[in-house]
Write a protein that holds these residues in place. Structure first.
Motif, PDB file in Angstrom:
ATOM      1  N   ILE A 592       9.357   3.435   1.862  1.00  0.00           N
ATOM      2  CA  ILE A 592       8.202   2.630   1.481  1.00  0.00           C
ATOM      3  C   ILE A 592       8.415   2.211   0.024  1.00  0.00           C
ATOM      4  O   ILE A 592       8.414   3.049  -0.888  1.00  0.00           O
ATOM      5  CB  ILE A 592       6.874   3.412   1.612  1.00  0.00           C
ATOM      6  CG1 ILE A 592       6.728   4.034   2.999  1.00  0.00           C
ATOM      7  CG2 ILE A 592       5.697   2.504   1.276  1.00  0.00           C
ATOM      8  CD1 ILE A 592       6.610   3.053   4.114  1.00  0.00           C
ATOM      9  N   ASN A 593       8.622   0.911  -0.199  1.00  0.00           N
ATOM     10  CA  ASN A 593       8.857   0.414  -1.549  1.00  0.00           C
ATOM     11  C   ASN A 593       7.717  -0.455  -2.067  1.00  0.00           C
ATOM     12  O   ASN A 593       7.768  -0.932  -3.205  1.00  0.00           O
ATOM     13  CB  ASN A 593      10.154  -0.402  -1.587  1.00  0.00           C
ATOM     14  CG  ASN A 593      11.372   0.451  -1.288  1.00  0.00           C
ATOM     15  OD1 ASN A 593      11.504   1.565  -1.803  1.00  0.00           O
ATOM     16  ND2 ASN A 593      12.258  -0.050  -0.440  1.00  0.00           N
ATOM     17  N   GLY A 594       6.707  -0.689  -1.285  1.00  0.00           N
ATOM     18  CA  GLY A 594       5.592  -1.532  -1.705  1.00  0.00           C
ATOM     19  C   GLY A 594       4.622  -1.695  -0.560  1.00  0.00           C
ATOM     20  O   GLY A 594       4.699  -1.030   0.465  1.00  0.00           O
ATOM     21  N   GLY A 595       3.710  -2.614  -0.750  1.00  0.00           N
ATOM     22  CA  GLY A 595       2.706  -2.864   0.274  1.00  0.00           C
ATOM     23  C   GLY A 595       1.392  -2.163  -0.010  1.00  0.00           C
ATOM     24  O   GLY A 595       1.286  -1.296  -0.888  1.00  0.00           O
ATOM     25  N   THR A 596       0.389  -2.556   0.752  1.00  0.00           N
ATOM     26  CA  THR A 596      -0.955  -2.008   0.604  1.00  0.00           C
ATOM     27  C   THR A 596      -1.399  -1.423   1.940  1.00  0.00           C
ATOM     28  O   THR A 596      -1.353  -2.104   2.969  1.00  0.00           O
ATOM     29  CB  THR A 596      -1.934  -3.107   0.158  1.00  0.00           C
ATOM     30  OG1 THR A 596      -1.503  -3.647  -1.090  1.00  0.00           O
ATOM     31  CG2 THR A 596      -3.338  -2.549   0.010  1.00  0.00           C
ATOM     32  N   GLY A 617       6.608   3.462  -4.112  1.00  0.00           N
ATOM     33  CA  GLY A 617       5.716   2.350  -4.394  1.00  0.00           C
ATOM     34  C   GLY A 617       4.652   2.253  -3.322  1.00  0.00           C
ATOM     35  O   GLY A 617       4.605   3.039  -2.374  1.00  0.00           O
ATOM     36  N   GLY A 618       3.788   1.267  -3.485  1.00  0.00           N
ATOM     37  CA  GLY A 618       2.724   1.052  -2.513  1.00  0.00           C
ATOM     38  C   GLY A 618       1.404   1.673  -2.934  1.00  0.00           C
ATOM     39  O   GLY A 618       1.353   2.571  -3.776  1.00  0.00           O
ATOM     40  N   THR A 619       0.355   1.155  -2.323  1.00  0.00           N
ATOM     41  CA  THR A 619      -0.996   1.637  -2.576  1.00  0.00           C
ATOM     42  C   THR A 619      -1.602   2.116  -1.274  1.00  0.00           C
ATOM     43  O   THR A 619      -1.629   1.377  -0.283  1.00  0.00           O
ATOM     44  CB  THR A 619      -1.868   0.516  -3.181  1.00  0.00           C
ATOM     45  OG1 THR A 619      -1.317   0.119  -4.439  1.00  0.00           O
ATOM     46  CG2 THR A 619      -3.301   0.985  -3.384  1.00  0.00           C
ATOM     47  N   PHE A 620      -2.094   3.362  -1.282  1.00  0.00           N
ATOM     48  CA  PHE A 620      -2.694   3.988  -0.107  1.00  0.00           C
ATOM     49  C   PHE A 620      -4.126   4.370  -0.473  1.00  0.00           C
ATOM     50  O   PHE A 620      -4.331   5.281  -1.287  1.00  0.00           O
ATOM     51  CB  PHE A 620      -1.916   5.238   0.306  1.00  0.00           C
ATOM     52  CG  PHE A 620      -0.437   4.999   0.509  1.00  0.00           C
ATOM     53  CD1 PHE A 620       0.086   4.781   1.768  1.00  0.00           C
ATOM     54  CD2 PHE A 620       0.428   4.973  -0.582  1.00  0.00           C
ATOM     55  CE1 PHE A 620       1.440   4.559   1.943  1.00  0.00           C
ATOM     56  CE2 PHE A 620       1.780   4.758  -0.412  1.00  0.00           C
ATOM     57  CZ  PHE A 620       2.294   4.541   0.857  1.00  0.00           C
ATOM     58  N   SER A 621      -5.105   3.666   0.111  1.00  0.00           N
ATOM     59  CA  SER A 621      -6.485   3.951  -0.280  1.00  0.00           C
ATOM     60  C   SER A 621      -7.426   3.809   0.895  1.00  0.00           C
ATOM     61  O   SER A 621      -7.237   2.953   1.768  1.00  0.00           O
ATOM     62  CB  SER A 621      -6.924   3.009  -1.409  1.00  0.00           C
ATOM     63  OG  SER A 621      -6.964   1.672  -0.965  1.00  0.00           O
ATOM     64  N   GLY A 622      -8.439   4.669   0.922  1.00  0.00           N
ATOM     65  CA  GLY A 622      -9.485   4.584   1.922  1.00  0.00           C
ATOM     66  C   GLY A 622      -9.068   4.913   3.328  1.00  0.00           C
ATOM     67  O   GLY A 622      -9.799   4.605   4.281  1.00  0.00           O
ATOM     68  N   ASN A 623      -7.931   5.520   3.508  1.00  0.00           N
ATOM     69  CA  ASN A 623      -7.474   5.876   4.845  1.00  0.00           C
ATOM     70  C   ASN A 623      -8.083   7.210   5.284  1.00  0.00           C
ATOM     71  O   ASN A 623      -8.397   8.066   4.455  1.00  0.00           O
ATOM     72  CB  ASN A 623      -5.949   5.960   4.858  1.00  0.00           C
ATOM     73  CG  ASN A 623      -5.307   4.658   4.440  1.00  0.00           C
ATOM     74  OD1 ASN A 623      -5.339   3.672   5.160  1.00  0.00           O
ATOM     75  ND2 ASN A 623      -4.738   4.644   3.225  1.00  0.00           N
TER      76      ASN A 623
END
Length: 804
Positions: A592-596, A617-623
Motif C-alpha cells: 500500500i503506497n497511497g490511496g484513501t 502511505g495512505g489514509t485509513f479513517s472511519g473504518n
C-alpha cells in the motif's frame, strides 16, 4: 398549481376577510369607503359541497363588498374548488350590480380562472358575464375564453405498429371555449314557515368546443332547482342555507346529476343587525357560472415515434421470426441506422453463422415493452409487438450477435453460441434488457477499447465449461455498466483494464469463482454493486489499484474474500461493506503506497481488514471491523508514512487492531477504539517512530495495549485503557526511547502499566501518566528507570504502586 393549491386557496379566502376589516377594528372606525349611514351589504363566506354526479366538489366562496351605496354594489368574488379526482381550481372575480329601478338589478362581471387538472396540467382562462334579476326572474349569459394550448397526458398515449413504422398517438388534454345561459324563476315562497324560505327553478343550456381533431363539442341542456332559507336564527342576519339539485346532458360526458348544499356565514361588518329585504338580498346572490374550466382528454393524430433510450426513429422496420429465410442476411441487408424487430411468436430463432450489426442498427425484441417518444409532441408511452424471441446459437464456433459502433440491442433472450454478444473497439453502443444464457465462452465479450452502455441485462450460466464470464470487457475507457445481474457463470464480471466510466448497481451471485474480477483498475467509478454467495472472492483486484473510486459496494457471504486487492497506489476506497465472508472482509496482498480508505465496514468475516505486505502511505479513517473471527485490523508487515485515524474494532475473536511488524516513521495512529475484543485491544510488535495518540482500549479480554517487541522510538501519548481483563498497558520487551506521556490506565484486571524494563542508556521519557483503580499495581516496572519523567506519574486506588 401544485398539490397544495386547494389548501392555499381556502386559507387565502379565510384570511382575506379579517384582513380587510382589521383597520376598522384596530382604529375604532371604518375605512372611508365603508362610512355610509345606509351601508347594507356585508362580506360573507359560502361553504358548498356537491356530490352524486360524475365527480364530487367542495367550494369556498368569499364575497367582499368593495364599494356600495343603497342601489349599487362593486364587489370581489373569490373561490377555491377541490375535486375528488385530485384536481383543483381558483376563481378570482370582480363584479358590479346596479338597481335599475325598484324591480330589476343589472350586473356584469369578469373572472380569471386557474385550474390544475387531475393529470397535473395547468390551465388558465378569462371569463365574463351579464345578468338581469328581479324578485321573480333571473336572466344571465356567460362566456369563457381559455388558453387553448394542449397539455400532454402521457398516460393516455398509445403506440403501435402501422405498416412497417411505429406510430404514436399522443394523449393530450385541452380546455374548451364556450358559453352558457339560463333563465330562472321564483316558484314558491313559504310564508307559513318560521323562517324566510323560497323555491327557485332554472333552465338553460351550454355550448363548449375546441377545434382540435378528436375533441368533440359539448352542448346540451341544464336545469337546476334551489330551496333557499334566509337569516337563520343560529347563524344571524345575512345567513343562508341552500339545498339544490342539478341535471345536465351532453354527448361527450353523458347525463350528469348532482345534489348541492351551501351554507353562508356572514362576516362582521357595519350592517351586522340589518336584515335585507327580498329585493336587496338579490344584490348579494352568488354569481352563477360554470364552476371550473371545461376540459377534455383525447388523442392527437398519428405521428412518428423514436426509441426513448437513444432517440432512434422507429420506421421502415424489418421483422425477423423463426420462419424468416436467411435471417442473418436479412438482418445485415437492412443496413446502417435500420430497425429490426425480432418476433418470437413463431418459435425459437436459430442461427449458425450469427447476426452482424451495421453501424447504428437497432435490434428490438418483440413481446418487450419499450418506451417510445412522439417525434412532434414528445409524448412518452410504451410499445410492444409480437412475442418474446429466443435467439439460439446452434454451435460453439460463432457468436450469436456481433455489435457495431452506435448499435443497440434491446430485450432479446440469447442462448448458446460461442459468445452471446461480441464486439471489438466499440463506442456509442447500447446493450440493455437482454437475457443471455449458456454461452460457451462469455455472455458478452468486448475486446479492445470499449465505451458504451450495458444496462439491466441478465447473464446466466455462461462460460461454465471454459472458465469464462457473464460479461467480459478488455479495456473500459468510459460508458456505463449498470443494473445487470450475473448469476451462476464461472466469473460474474471480468474487466481486464478500467480507466474510465461507471460500473454501478450490478449484482453478481452464485458464480463459480469471483463475482467481479479486475486485472487493472486505474480510473473510473465502481459503486453500489453487490457480490454475494460466489465460490471465491466477491471483488478481486489482480494488480495494484492506481486510481478511481471504489465506493458503497457490498460483498456478502462469499467463500473466500469479500474484497481481495493486490496493492493500492492511489484512488479512493470508501463506504464499502464486507459481511460474513469466509476469509477476510478486505484483504491487501501487495504494498500500500497511497490511496484513501474511509468508512468501510467489515463484520462477521474471518478477519476484518488484512494487510499482508508493507504499508508505506495512505489514509485509513472511519473504518469499522466488528465480530470477525480473527483480528479486526491486521497489519502483517511494516507500517510507515500512513495515517490511521478514527477507526473502530469491536468484539473480534482475537485482537481489535494488530500491528504485527514495525510501526515506523511518519505514521499517525490516532483516535481509534478497540472495544470488547477476545484478546488485546491494540497489539503492537516493535515501535520505531511515528505517533500513537488519543486511542481507546476498553473491555478487552486481555490487554488494552500490548507491546510484544521493543519500543524504540516515537510518541505514545494520551491513550486510554479502561476495564480490560489483564493489563492496561503491557510492555513485554524493553523501552529504549521515545515519549510515553499522558496515558491513562483505569479499572483493568492486572497492573495499570506493566513494564519489563527501561533499557540501559535509554532516552525514553515516561511522564504524566495516570493509573487508577487497577486490580494490581498502578505501575509494575521490573527494572531500571526512564531518562525523563520519573516522579511525574500518578495514580490512586490501585492495589499498590500508585505512583512512579
Amino acid at each position: 398549481m401544485n398539490a397544495r393549491v386547494p389548501s392555499r386557496l381556502l386559507a387565502l379566502l379565510l384570511l382575506t376577510a379579517p384582513g380587510l376589516f382589521a383597520p376598522a377594528y384596530a382604529h375604532g372606525q371604518d375605512p372611508e369607503w365603508l362610512q355610509e349611514d345606509d351601508y347594507l351589504y356585508r362580506a360573507y363566506f359560502d361553504f358548498s359541497g356537491a356530490a352524486g354526479g360524475y365527480r364530487d366538489v367542495g367550494q369556498g366562496l368569499l364575497f367582499i363588498p368593495l364599494a356600495q351605496d343603497e342601489e349599487s354594489l362593486f364587489f370581489a368574488d373569490l373561490r377555491g374548488n377541490i375535486f375528488n379526482d385530485s384536481s383543483a381550481e381558483g376563481n378570482f372575480g370582480l363584479a358590479y350590480r346596479k338597481m335599475v329601478n325598484d324591480q330589476w338589478i343589472a350586473g356584469m362581471y369578469g373572472f380569471y380562472d386557474v385550474r390544475r387538472s387531475q393529470y397535473n396540467n395547468i390551465f388558465r382562462q378569462g371569463s365574463f358575464g351579464i345578468e338581469l334579476m328581479s324578485i321573480e326572474w333571473d336572466f344571465r349569459v356567460n362566456g369563457y375564453i381559455p388558453n387553448q394550448k394542449q397539455q400532454r397526458v402521457d398516460g393516455l398515449s398509445t403506440a403501435y405498429l402501422s405498416g412497417n413504422n411505429v406510430v404514436v398517438r399522443a394523449g393530450e388534454e385541452r380546455a374548451y371555449w364556450g358559453t352558457d345561459l339560463e333563465i330562472g324563476r321564483l316558484l314558491k315562497t313559504f310564508d307559513q314557515m318560521p323562517i324566510d324560505a323560497e323555491l327557485r327553478g332554472y333552465v338553460g343550456g351550454y355550448y363548449f368546443d375546441n377545434n382540435a381533431p378528436n375533441f368533440d363539442k359539448m352542448t346540451g341542456p341544464r336545469a337546476r332547482v334551489e330551496f333557499r332559507m334566509f337569516d337563520l336564527p343560529f347563524l344571524g342576519n345575512g345567513s343562508r342555507v341552500v339545498l339544490a339539485g342539478q341535471y345536465q346532458h351532453d354527448d361527450v360526458r353523458g347525463s350528469q346529476g348532482e345534489g348541492l348544499l351551501t351554507v353562508r356565514i356572514p362576516l362582521p361588518g357595519n350592517g351586522d343587525s340589518q336584515k335585507l329585504t327580498r329585493f336587496q338580498r338579490r344584490m348579494v346572490n352568488p354569481i352563477q357560472r360554470d364552476i371550473d374550466i371545461v376540459l377534455n382528454q383525447g388523442q392527437a393524430p398519428e405521428e412518428c415515434a423514436k426509441l426513448q433510450l437513444n432517440g432512434q426513429s422507429l420506421e421502415n422496420i424489418t421483422v425477423i421470426d423463426a420462419n424468416t429465410a436467411n435471417a442473418e442476411a436479412v438482418f445485415n441487408a437492412a443496413g446502417a441506422e435500420s430497425v429490426v424487430l425480432f418476433d418470437g411468436s413463431a418459435g425459437t430463432i436459430d442461427t449458425a453463422t450469427g447476426f452482424v450489426f451495421n453501424d447504428g442498427q437497432l435490434a428490438l425484441a418483440g413481446g418487450t415493452s419499450v418506451n417510445v417518444v412522439g417525434c412532434s409532441s414528445g409524448a412518452v408511452t410504451s410499445f410492444q409487438y409480437g412475442g418474446q424471441p429466443t435467439v439460439r446459437g446452434v454451435n460453439t464456433i460463432n457468436d450469436i450477435f456481433t455489435m457495431a459502433d452506435n448499435s443497440t440491442m434491446v430485450g432479446l433472450t440469447l442462448t448458446g453460441g460461442r459468445n452471446g454478444i461480441y464486439g471489438n473497439n466499440l463506442s456509442g453502443f447500447t446493450i440493455t434488457g437482454n437475457s443471455i444464457n449458456g454461452a460457451f465462452e462469455d455472455g458478452v465479450h468486448l475486446d479492445g477499447d470499449t465505451n458504451g452502455t450495458i444496462t439491466n441485462n441478465t447473464f446466466t450460466a455462461n462460460g461454465v465449461v471454459t472458465g469464462n464470464d457473464g460479461l467480459e470487457i478488455e479495456h473500459m475507457t468510459g460508458g456505463l455498466v449498470s443494473g445487470n445481474t450475473s448469476r451462476a457463470n464461472e466469473y460474474g464480471y471480468y474487466f481486464s483494464r478500467v480507466i474510465g466510466g461507471t460500473i454501478s448497481n450490478n449484482l453478481a451471485e452464485l458464480n463459480v469463482t469471483d463475482g467481479f474480477d479486475f486485472d487493472h483498475f486505474e480510473g473510473g467509478t465502481l459503486t453500489g454493486n453487490t457480490a454475494q454467495y460466489n465460490g471465491e472472492d466477491g471483488f478481486y483486484f489482480d494488480d495494484d489499484v492506481t486510481g478511481g473510486e471504489i465506493s458503497n459496494n457490498i460483498a456478502r457471504e462469499n467463500y473466500n474474500f469479500g474484497f481481495d486487492f493486490y496493492g493500492v497506489d492511489g484512488g479512493t476506497i470508501s463506504g464499502n461493506q464486507a459481511i460474513g465472508n469466509d476469509y477476510a472482509g478486505f484483504a491487501f496482498y501487495g504494498k500500500i503506497n497511497g490511496g484513501t480508505f474511509t468508512d468501510n465496514i467489515a463484520n462477521l468475516n474471518d478477519a476484518g481488514f488484512y494487510f499482508d505486505d508493507n504499508v508505506n502511505g495512505g489514509t485509513f479513517s472511519g473504518n469499522v471491523a466488528n465480530e470477525n473471527n480473527l483480528n479486526g485490523f491486521w497489519f502483517n508487515d511494516d507500517v510507515e508514512n500512513a495515517t490511521f485515524t478514527g477507526n473502530s474494532a469491536s468484539q473480534n475473536g482475537v485482537n481489535g487492531i494488530k500491528f504485527a511488524d514495525t510501526v515506523g516513521v511518519g505514521t499517525l495512529i490516532s483516535g481509534n477504539s478497540a472495544l470488547n475484543n477476545l484478546d488485546d485491544g491494540f497489539d503492537f510488535e516493535d515501535v520505531n517512530g511515528g505517533t500513537i495518540i488519543n486511542n481507546l482500549a476498553q473491555g478487552n479480554q486481555e490487554d488494552g495495549f500490548d507491546f510484544d517487541d521493543p519500543f524504540v522510538s516515537g510518541t505514545f501519548s494520551n491513550n486510554t485503557s479502561i476495564g480490560n481483563a489483564e493489563y492496561g498497558f503491557d510492555f513485554v520487551d524493553p523501552i529504549f526511547g521515545g515519549t510515553l506521556d499522558g496515558n491513562t490506565a483505569q479499572n483493568n484486571g492486572g497492573a495499570g502499566f506493566s513494564i519489563w524494563s527501561f533499557s540501559g542508556a535509554n532516552t525514553a521519557t515516561f511522564s504524566n501518566n495516570s493509573a487508577i483503580d487497577n486490580a494490581l499495581q498502578g505501575y509494575d516496572v521490573q527494572s531500571r528507570t526512564p531518562q525523563n519523567g520519573t516522579g511525574t506519574n500518578t495514580g490512586s486506588g490501585n492495589a499498590s504502586d500508585n505512583s512512579f
